[in-house]
Scaffold this motif. Sequence first.
Motif, short mmCIF file in Angstrom:
data_model
loop_
_atom_site.label_atom_id
_atom_site.label_comp_id
_atom_site.label_asym_id
_atom_site.label_seq_id
_atom_site.Cartn_x
_atom_site.Cartn_y
_atom_site.Cartn_z
N VAL A 151 12.30 -2.82 -4.42
CA VAL A 151 11.94 -3.79 -3.35
C VAL A 151 10.96 -4.70 -4.26
CG1 VAL A 151 11.03 -4.14 -1.00
CG2 VAL A 151 12.47 -2.42 -1.13
N ILE A 152 10.01 -3.89 -4.79
CA ILE A 152 8.84 -5.12 -5.38
C ILE A 152 9.40 -5.77 -6.67
CG2 ILE A 152 6.74 -4.07 -4.06
CD1 ILE A 152 6.44 -2.34 -6.62
N ARG A 153 10.29 -5.17 -7.42
CA ARG A 153 10.84 -5.44 -8.45
C ARG A 153 11.73 -6.46 -8.42
NH1 ARG A 153 10.32 -0.82 -13.52
NH2 ARG A 153 8.14 -0.46 -13.00
N GLY A 154 12.29 -6.68 -7.11
CA GLY A 154 13.36 -7.54 -6.83
C GLY A 154 12.53 -8.76 -6.16
N GLY A 155 11.39 -8.78 -6.16
CA GLY A 155 10.46 -9.80 -5.72
C GLY A 155 10.11 -9.76 -4.23
N ALA A 207 10.92 -1.30 4.39
CA ALA A 207 11.58 -0.22 3.57
C ALA A 207 10.81 1.13 4.11
CB ALA A 207 11.60 -0.53 2.18
N ILE A 208 9.60 1.11 4.17
CA ILE A 208 8.75 2.17 4.68
C ILE A 208 9.18 2.79 6.18
CG2 ILE A 208 6.47 3.10 5.05
CD1 ILE A 208 5.42 1.31 3.03
N ALA A 209 9.39 1.62 7.00
CA ALA A 209 9.65 2.08 8.14
C ALA A 209 11.13 2.58 8.26
CB ALA A 209 9.61 0.74 9.00
N ALA A 210 11.93 2.09 7.32
CA ALA A 210 13.46 2.82 7.33
C ALA A 210 13.26 4.30 6.86
CB ALA A 210 14.16 1.81 6.28
N ALA A 211 12.36 4.58 5.88
CA ALA A 211 12.47 5.79 5.44
C ALA A 211 11.78 6.60 6.53
CB ALA A 211 11.50 5.96 4.05
N VAL A 212 10.68 6.27 7.42
CA VAL A 212 10.32 7.02 8.13
C VAL A 212 11.07 7.25 9.48
CG1 VAL A 212 8.27 6.93 10.03
CG2 VAL A 212 7.97 6.24 7.60
N THR A 213 11.82 6.15 9.86
CA THR A 213 12.99 6.39 10.79
C THR A 213 13.84 7.37 10.54
OG1 THR A 213 12.39 4.07 11.52
CG2 THR A 213 14.39 5.11 12.43
N GLY A 214 14.08 7.54 9.35
CA GLY A 214 15.12 8.39 8.69
C GLY A 214 14.78 9.85 8.57
N LYS A 215 13.49 10.01 8.58
CA LYS A 215 13.00 11.32 8.37
C LYS A 215 13.53 12.45 9.19
CE LYS A 215 8.26 13.66 7.90
NZ LYS A 215 8.37 14.15 6.75
N ARG A 216 13.95 13.41 8.48
CA ARG A 216 14.60 14.46 9.48
C ARG A 216 13.87 15.15 10.17
NH1 ARG A 216 19.62 14.77 6.53
NH2 ARG A 216 19.59 13.31 5.07
N ALA A 217 14.40 15.99 11.19
CA ALA A 217 13.47 16.93 11.96
C ALA A 217 13.01 18.05 11.17
CB ALA A 217 14.50 17.56 12.94
N GLY A 218 13.76 18.30 9.93
CA GLY A 218 13.07 19.39 9.07
C GLY A 218 14.03 19.67 7.80
N ASP A 224 8.59 -6.89 3.25
CA ASP A 224 9.87 -6.11 2.85
C ASP A 224 9.59 -4.57 2.39
OD1 ASP A 224 11.29 -8.29 3.02
OD2 ASP A 224 10.79 -8.90 1.29
N VAL A 225 8.09 -4.37 2.07
CA VAL A 225 7.82 -2.89 1.59
C VAL A 225 7.78 -2.29 2.81
CG1 VAL A 225 6.07 -1.57 0.51
CG2 VAL A 225 6.80 -3.78 -0.81
N VAL A 250 -0.48 -1.21 0.81
CA VAL A 250 0.70 -1.10 1.90
C VAL A 250 0.47 0.03 2.71
CG1 VAL A 250 2.74 -1.76 2.80
CG2 VAL A 250 1.76 -3.04 0.70
N PHE A 251 0.81 1.19 2.27
CA PHE A 251 0.62 2.31 2.89
C PHE A 251 -0.95 2.63 3.77
CE2 PHE A 251 4.01 3.86 0.29
CZ PHE A 251 4.75 4.71 1.08
N ALA A 252 -2.06 2.28 3.08
CA ALA A 252 -3.16 2.39 3.55
C ALA A 252 -3.42 1.25 4.87
CB ALA A 252 -4.31 2.05 2.46
N ARG A 253 -2.85 0.00 4.65
CA ARG A 253 -2.88 -0.84 5.74
C ARG A 253 -2.19 -0.28 6.91
NH1 ARG A 253 -2.99 -4.33 1.26
NH2 ARG A 253 -0.83 -5.06 1.44
N LEU A 254 -1.24 0.40 6.54
CA LEU A 254 -0.20 0.90 7.75
C LEU A 254 -0.82 2.29 8.42
CD1 LEU A 254 3.49 0.67 6.19
CD2 LEU A 254 2.12 -1.00 7.96
N GLY A 255 -1.67 2.89 7.69
CA GLY A 255 -2.63 4.01 8.21
C GLY A 255 -2.70 5.26 7.47
N VAL A 256 -2.22 5.03 6.18
CA VAL A 256 -2.24 6.34 5.51
C VAL A 256 -3.74 6.52 5.13
CG1 VAL A 256 -1.63 7.26 2.95
CG2 VAL A 256 0.29 6.54 4.81
#
Length: 362
Positions: free
Chosen positions: A318-322, A331-342, A327-328, A87-93
């Motif tokens: 997320v994945i073990r919850g089906g 969840a990734i986008a939420a983590a990225v959006t929450g990434k702190r300035a530093g 959905d993954v 999934v990360f690779a499809r997004l650009g990692v």
Amino acid sequence: MAVIHLPVIGGVAPRLSGAANGPPGVIPADPLLDNFSRKIRYLRVSVTDRCNYRCSYCMPDELGDQLTFEPRSAVLSFEELERLIGVFARLGVRKIRLTGGEPTVRKGIVELAGRISALPGIEQVVMTSNGHLLGELAAPLAAAGVSTINISLDTLDAAKFRQLTGRGDLARVLSGVDAAVAAGMRVKTNAVALRGVNDDELVALCEYAWARGAVPRFIEHMPMSGGALYAADAELSSAAIRKTLEAALGPLVAADQTAGQDPGPARYWRVARTGREVGIISAMTEHFCDDCNRLRLTAIGALHACLGHDDAISLRDVIRGGGSDDDVVRAIAAAVTGKRAGHVFERTGGGAPHKHMIGIGG
Ligand code: SAM
């Protein structure tokens, strides 16, 4: 659109402001672009929380029962890792670092490295290791697609090495370095620079690496584990490291990142007289948060957007919850959006997250 439940590990919920990426639940146009216009291309994956060494600044035996290891069932399986990294690779990692704990103690690590290397979109699979098992594993790992290996090497003194690593064997690690070089891997050596511990060996560590075609690197000590393992008076700043090197080797000039490689946290310097390269990871005194392009996935599937903060989102839940791949992505986008300035590490040892380096993967 349904808002999925995003389990949070570590107590502090990530900010879900959505300023750049839209409200949670909606897949943003670029899920890997954070609120500070930093684009994530690099994922560090801790494949195990276990280690065969007990480095004094990382997970010494003295931490005793403060360090609990995850049960096997809690750790992501190869299939789960493959799915999430896909999934990360499809997004650009594009770059994956296998770390730990000690990644080479994960059973089947060679197979796992091969499976990750084969994922469409993944351009670089690299590893960080203490080198203890590389005598046996370097060649198969290289054949499986691991192109670069960072090997921890804090000292060239066998007695000091054993003391520093709790149970390490310098001769084995040096053989591991040789095996990695012989296997055709790009090799970097990593030393956490500590005043009173290895500050008298900085030049020797460089010479050792250069003699093998490897790139030596020094890491400023970072306060993790709530600051429990941090000693401010052992701090050796990037400037102090450069000063010591320059006194012996002559002037250092800033070098560009190696062409064609996704940038990591090290800044590279070149010895003007010889052209030799040395890297310094100056997380404390010259931090590089503005250019951060990284996320970290722990062995239990917790996605951490910053090494220096405790908040994380469990992709495993997320994945073990089906959950679906979408959905993954949410969840990734939420983590990225929450990434702190530093990070908020302080040179006194303050600002340390409670998590342990051993758990997050260094
Ligand atoms: N076991 C592997 C190894 O030894 O390289 C990978 C994991 S280890 C946590 C990754 C890197 O983090 C190592 O180079 C280690 O020296 C470094 N490290 C651990 N604790 C640190 C700290 N508090 N500050 C800076 N670097 C640290």
